[in-house]
Design an enzyme around this catalytic site. Sequence first.
Site, PDB file in Angstrom:
ATOM      1  N   CYS A 199      -5.544   2.211   5.775  1.00  0.00           N
ATOM      2  CA  CYS A 199      -6.414   0.991   6.367  1.00  0.00           C
ATOM      3  C   CYS A 199      -5.915   0.918   7.955  1.00  0.00           C
ATOM      4  CB  CYS A 199      -6.196  -0.204   5.644  1.00  0.00           C
ATOM      5  SG  CYS A 199      -4.716  -0.669   5.402  1.00  0.00           S
TER       6      CYS A 199
ATOM      7  N   GLU B 236       0.731   4.030   1.633  1.00  0.00           N
ATOM      8  CA  GLU B 236       0.838   4.555   2.808  1.00  0.00           C
ATOM      9  C   GLU B 236       1.862   3.825   3.716  1.00  0.00           C
ATOM     10  OE1 GLU B 236      -3.593   5.225   1.667  1.00  0.00           O
ATOM     11  OE2 GLU B 236      -2.025   3.302   1.640  1.00  0.00           O
TER      12      GLU B 236
ATOM     13  N   CYS C  21      -2.092   0.480   7.661  1.00  0.00           N
ATOM     14  CA  CYS C  21      -1.327   1.545   7.375  1.00  0.00           C
ATOM     15  C   CYS C  21      -1.456   2.478   8.294  1.00  0.00           C
ATOM     16  CB  CYS C  21      -1.911   2.206   5.941  1.00  0.00           C
ATOM     17  SG  CYS C  21      -1.298   1.133   4.827  1.00  0.00           S
TER      18      CYS C  21
ATOM     19  N   HIS D 264       0.948  -1.121   0.055  1.00  0.00           N
ATOM     20  CA  HIS D 264       0.094  -0.060  -0.041  1.00  0.00           C
ATOM     21  C   HIS D 264       1.085   1.293  -0.066  1.00  0.00           C
ATOM     22  CE1 HIS D 264      -3.702  -2.109   2.098  1.00  0.00           C
ATOM     23  NE2 HIS D 264      -2.918  -2.877   1.376  1.00  0.00           N
TER      24      HIS D 264
END
Length: 154
Positions: free
Chosen positions: A84, A56, A87, A54
Amino acid sequence: MTDAEEGFIKRAIELAEEAVENGNTPFGSLLEIDGEVIREARNRTLTDDDISAHPEFVLARWAASELEPDDRAACTMYTSTEPCPMCAAALHYAGLGRVVYSVEGTSLAALRDGGVITIPCAEVIERGNGDTVVDGPVLEDEGLAVHESFYRDE
C-alpha cells in the site's frame, strides 16, 4: 522469474495464510539477500490493534534499523500483495533495492469492492525519487486465492 524467486513469493503467500490462522488479514512478506531469507513477517494489524503492523512496514522498519545501507540496497522484499502507499513509502525510506509482489492492489480492490487505496507501489516510490525496483504481479492467481477465501468467508 527464477524458480528461487517463485519460491520466495510462494513463501510470502504461505505467510499470508499464517496471518489468517493467527486472526489477522491475509498479508505476508519476507526479506531476502543473496538467496537467503533474513526475516519474515505476517500481518498483525488486528491482533496488535496497530494500523501500522503491515508486514511490509514492519520489515522495512527492521531493515532500516538493523541493516547497513549496502545490505538494504541488496535486499529484495517478496510480499503476498502489492504494498500500500504507506508501506511503499517505508520501502523507499528504508532504501530497499527491490520489491516483488503477488497480488496487484487493483485486483484486491476489485475483490473487496473498494476499501483499498490503489496508488501503485511503483508510483509512490517514483514520486519520492526512489530507486527501489518494483516487480509484479507474480503468481497472482495463487496469491488472490488466499484473499478470495478470506473475504468470501468474512
